[in-house]
Design an enzyme around this catalytic site. Sequence first.
Site, PDB file in Angstrom:
ATOM      1  N   SER A 281      -8.671 -11.595   6.111  1.00  0.00           N
ATOM      2  CA  SER A 281      -9.418 -10.646   5.423  1.00  0.00           C
ATOM      3  C   SER A 281     -11.413 -11.057   5.168  1.00  0.00           C
ATOM      4  O   SER A 281     -11.882 -11.601   6.656  1.00  0.00           O
ATOM      5  CB  SER A 281      -9.180 -11.073   4.363  1.00  0.00           C
TER       6      SER A 281
ATOM      7  N   ASP B  47      -2.402  -1.566   9.092  1.00  0.00           N
ATOM      8  CA  ASP B  47      -3.687  -1.907   8.137  1.00  0.00           C
ATOM      9  C   ASP B  47      -4.156  -0.880   8.007  1.00  0.00           C
ATOM     10  O   ASP B  47      -5.173  -1.093   8.904  1.00  0.00           O
ATOM     11  CB  ASP B  47      -3.733  -3.425   7.731  1.00  0.00           C
TER      12      ASP B  47
ATOM     13  N   HIS C 116      -2.391  -4.485   5.014  1.00  0.00           N
ATOM     14  CA  HIS C 116      -3.798  -5.191   5.195  1.00  0.00           C
ATOM     15  C   HIS C 116      -3.270  -6.601   4.354  1.00  0.00           C
ATOM     16  O   HIS C 116      -2.936  -8.238   5.253  1.00  0.00           O
ATOM     17  CB  HIS C 116      -5.271  -4.992   4.211  1.00  0.00           C
TER      18      HIS C 116
END
Length: 371
Positions: free
Chosen positions: A149, A317, A350
């Site tokens: 991330s 995502d 995500h």
Amino acid sequence: MTEFIPPGSRFIDLPSPFPLKRGGALHGARMAYETWGALDADGGNAILILTGLSPDAHAASHAGNREPGWWESMLGPGKYIDTRRWFVICVNSLGSCKGSTGPASIDPDTGRSYRLDFPELSVEDGADAAAHVVRALGVERLACVIGNSMGGMVALALLQRFPGIAHGHINISGAARALPFSIAIRSLQREAIRLDPQWNLGEYDDDAYPEAGMRMARKLGVITYRSALEWDGRFGRVRLDADRRVGDDPFGLEFEVESYLEGHARRFVRRFDPNCYLYLSRSMDWFDLGESCHGTCEEGLSKVRVNRALAIGVYTDILFPIEQQQEIADGLLAGGTDAQCLALPSPQGHDAFLVDIARFGPAVRGFLDSL
């Protein structure tokens, strides 16, 4: 202002002054980190893990802290990142409230928390701080840097700013620049915090704390961390039983999904400092790897020097869409890196890299085994 430092954390002092990309410098700053495994005599088996916005350095349990870490299923003896082979370093992000210096830390010049006197923070500053930790631990060249991330952004900045610091790179649900949708979501999160009267231009305390703003910010984030497919499969349109509804508010919580978001947010708000959240969130919006070469993002990626790379993402995502991981692989490939993109069919959006270990684990292990 509170810091939340996990037991077993270790610390490395940053050079003083420690200059920041957008001006200003930190004095007496430090980085929190944890390690697993043993460093080989030649120092060639080191892996650096760079985290998302909110995690600390406690990625997995160890002798100094037996509590499960945020990546417990991935990291440890015999696991996908096998600490019998690898010496693993995980750092807490510069600007965080979980051990590394950030807005919640004490400013040595004033004896009080930095709050909004903390200098403007960039992803590149986090990369510089992480590089210092690696060098201070005696590692000249990492076998691999793994960024998740926001950590994927930090990892790319690290590789660009320190050519040759790593042989391999795994970028997981990361990005080489912030996209408008992600910027918009984070902007709303920051606005929710800043519009809470208790935020008080950053001058809050435990008794007057911007809880409502942080709850809303966290709820917005959690919604984007998972996918519509998972929300539907997990909660559907199931309503709360009458005895679980709170108060007489005619517009109060009614559905299971609302209750989940509320519970998740309430567990988070008093475990992360609001000003740190603002600084780290904004640093992500500012990030574009092309800035450093005064060119496009693609040109910035092509100037990264690493031997092999794997970008991993999931089709569901919406915060860091799979196109961004493909962009990373294509850009690195254009610069001569042996790079590829792996798109996984996880329904969990995500956050899949945190929970869908059955899919992510074999891909991570396979890449590390090939180094």
